[in-house]
Each structure stands twice: as structure tokens, then as C-alpha cells.
Write a protein that holds these residues in place. Structure first.
Motif, PDB file in Angstrom:
ATOM      1  N   SER A  84       0.794  -1.324   0.032  1.00 27.00           N
ATOM      2  CA  SER A  84       0.028  -0.291  -0.077  1.00 27.00           C
ATOM      3  C   SER A  84       0.784   1.324   0.164  1.00 27.00           C
ATOM      4  CB  SER A  84      -0.845   0.041   1.302  1.00 27.00           C
ATOM      5  OG  SER A  84      -1.820  -1.134   1.190  1.00 27.00           O
ATOM      6  N   ASN A 122       2.428   1.871  -3.175  1.00 29.39           N
ATOM      7  CA  ASN A 122       1.455   2.227  -4.361  1.00 29.39           C
ATOM      8  C   ASN A 122       1.403   3.789  -4.088  1.00 29.39           C
ATOM      9  OD1 ASN A 122       0.787   0.092  -5.846  1.00 29.39           O
ATOM     10  ND2 ASN A 122      -0.836  -0.626  -4.439  1.00 29.39           N
ATOM     11  N   SER A 167      -5.917  -1.723  -8.392  1.00 33.01           N
ATOM     12  CA  SER A 167      -6.671  -2.163  -7.411  1.00 33.01           C
ATOM     13  C   SER A 167      -7.895  -3.060  -8.124  1.00 33.01           C
ATOM     14  CB  SER A 167      -7.566  -0.853  -6.837  1.00 33.01           C
ATOM     15  OG  SER A 167      -8.342  -0.254  -7.694  1.00 33.01           O
ATOM     16  N   ASN A 200      -7.156  -7.256  -7.494  1.00 26.85           N
ATOM     17  CA  ASN A 200      -7.369  -8.005  -6.250  1.00 26.85           C
ATOM     18  C   ASN A 200      -6.441  -8.774  -5.709  1.00 26.85           C
ATOM     19  OD1 ASN A 200      -9.687  -6.391  -6.073  1.00 26.85           O
ATOM     20  ND2 ASN A 200     -10.809  -7.895  -7.515  1.00 26.85           N
TER      21      ASN A 200
END
Length: 311
Positions: free
Chosen positions: A268, A271, A305, A308
């Protein structure tokens, strides 16, 4: 996570405090980002000789006061687009970048044994690789092209290379493309070359050297990404690019799915870092610096995103 405080008896408080102290290191050890921040370094795997993406500067000494291990390289010892992206990610995580150079086949296979944290090496997103790796938001989109010898007058378009000897890096998306098995999320692929004779290499550099020996002597063509092809031409190799790109692949930072640490928070944060690099224009600047053109815009529009990846 917010901490909650309660009024409890002293003995219970001491017991809870001891238990908390014993549990905290285990919790941190299970989280990849927490481990990296506690260590103060981000260990980045990349290629030692993949110009203009990455290059080890063997004659440059390591930086002073480094936290990198003696077997690792510091930021001062690497240059190139991939290396610069890795350095910028480490900066946004608040830690020092340290580089290692495992072989490509090991990097894309996963099962890293936590010997490095991430791989920044122009790895294209594919369904097959997702079995072993997590992929970040792409930082650039790589056109895949064919190189042929400059003296060749027979090959006019990609399908002219059907049945010919093509140099390809083993385990690359190029190999899967030539086999007709490449599948990438969000990308429709047209297979133009039928039944090629694939000649495998660890990377494209030695394949380009073999192609440079002469038209059809060792190879008829090499399949690679546009930056590598352009670098070969600009460096004086007797090769040229054949036609238009075969496809565009989205290059991402990768993490190991088999890590003993939870990679969710690290992925995360990476990103967020890459989105910031896109939005600030720094990725565009780095691409223009190392590639001679902006190859980042398609990557910025990709919706990672939707893939998944995390359970």
C-alpha cells in the motif's frame, strides 16, 4: 490503530505490560513495512547491467555512514531509471535504499527467502507471475519491440520472423509472447510471430551481442523493451528496430508472496509512493532523462486495485 487505556489493578497492569513487551517484536517481525522501518533500509533487487534501466557503478565507493550491509550496494553505486525509482520509493518510506543483484530468473520466480524486500527491475504484470509475486501500481509502460541486424533487407514486419531464431530472456514476458501463452490483466495481445526458434539468455544484453555478430550468423532477431533497443542503437551496435511495438507491458515493483512477513502495508505504501511520483511529474522527468521520452502516462492510468491481489 488507536490505543485504548483502562484503569486496572497494578498487578494486572504489570502482567499486561510484560505480555505486551514480549508480543510487540513478534508483531513487528510479521509486518514487512515495520521490519523495514525498524532496520532503516529498503533492500532493493535490480539488475547490475541493464542500461538504461540500471547499472552498477563498480568503481564508485559506498556512501558514508550507510546502514547497508557489506554485501549490499548504496544509492551512490547505482544509476538508471529502475534504480532511481527504487531510490525515490525508499526516500518516501523514510529509509535508506540498499541494492542487491540476484539473477533475473530467481527474481521473477518468487520464494526470495526474505533476502531482499522488493524488486525494481521493469517487471511486467502477468497472470502467471501473480502466483508468486505482488505487483504495485505500474511506474511505466514498456513497448516491446524487435531488433534485427542493420544489414538485413528481408524482414519487413514482425510476422516475417516466424520460424526464425530469436534471442529472448528466459522467464520474460517476451518468452511467453513467443510461445503464444502470454496473458496480462487489461491487455489484449495479438500474436504475430509463429513457431519461432527461441534462443534463451539470462538477459537481452548477451543476445544483442550475438545479433551484432552479423545478419543471421547467430540470431535473426532479439525481442526486448524499447529502452534497451534504443540504447543498443545509440551505443553503436549494428542493429535496428523492426516496425512498430508488438505490445505494451505495464512495469511494476514486485514483492514476494511467499515472504514470512505480511506485505500488505508495504504494498500500500509503495502504491502511494508511485502515485505521488506520477502526480508530481518526477516519473515523467526520470523517463525522459533515461529513455529520451515519457513512457509513464499509460502506467499512471492503469487501475492496479482492480487486480485484487491481497486476500
Amino acid at each position: 490503530m488507536k490505543r485504548m487505556f483502562f484503569l486496572i489493578p497494578i498487578a494486572s497492569w504489570l502482567l499486561a505490560s510484560c505480555a505486551s513487551q514480549s508480543v510487540r517484536p513478534i508483531t513487528q517481525a510479521r509486518d514487512k513495512l515495520a521490519e523495514i522501518k525498524a532496520r532503516g533500509t529498503l533492500v532493493i533487487a535490480t539488475d547490475a547491467d541493464y542500461i538504461p534501466q540500471s547499472r552498477l557503478l563498480a568503481d564508485v565507493p559506498p556512501g558514508e555512514d550507510t546502514k547497508c550491509e557489506p554485501t549490499q550496494y548504496t544509492a551512490e553505486q547505482f544509476e538508471g531509471f529502475d534504480a532511481a525509482v527504487g531510490i525515490e520509493i525508499a526516500r518516501r518510506l523514510g529509509v535508506e535504499p540498499c541494492f542487491v543483484t540476484p539473477p533475473w530468473s530467481q527474481l521473477v520466480a518468487g520464494d526470495w527467502g526474505d533476502n531482499w524486500d522488493i524488486h525494481v527491475g521493469s517487471v511486467a504484470i502477468t497472470f502467471e507471475r501473480m502466483n508468486a509475486l505482488y505487483f504495485s501500481q505500474p511506474y511505466y509502460a514498456t513497448p516491446t519491440v524487435l531488433l534485427i541486424h542493420q544489414d538485413n533487407t528481408i524482414f519487413q514486419k514482425p510476422d516475417d520472423l516466424s520460424g526464425m531464431r530469436i534471442g529472448v530472456c528466459v522467464g520474460c514476458t517476451f518468452e511467453a509472447y513467443l510461445k503464444g501463452t502470454l496473458k496480462m490483466p487489461g491487455v489484449e495481445i495479438e500474436y504475430l510471430i509463429r513457431d519461432p526458434q527461441m534462443v534463451a539468455y539470462e538477459t537481452e544484453e548477451p543476445a544483442i551481442e550475438d545479433l551484432s555478430q552479423g545478419d543471421g550468423i547467430r540470431l535473426d532477431a532479439v525481442i526486448t523493451i524499447l529502452p534497451i533497443a534504443r540504447q543498443a542503437v545509440l551505443s553503436g551496435k549494428p542493429v535496428r528496430i523492426l516496425g512498430e511495438p508488438l505490445l505494451f507491458a505495464y512495469a511494476s515493483v514486485t514483492l514476494d508472496r511467499s515472504s514470512s512477513r505480511d506485505a500488505g502495508t508495504l504494498l500500500s505504501e509503495i502504491n502511494l509512493a508511485i502515485n505521488d511520483l506520477h502526480e508530481s511529474g518526477l516519473l515523467k522527468h526520470l523517463s525522459e532523462k533515461y529513455h529520451g521520452q515519457d513512457l509513464t502516462q499509460e502506467a499512471a492510468r492503469y487501475d492496479i486495485s482492480a487486480v485484487n491481489q491481497l486476500p
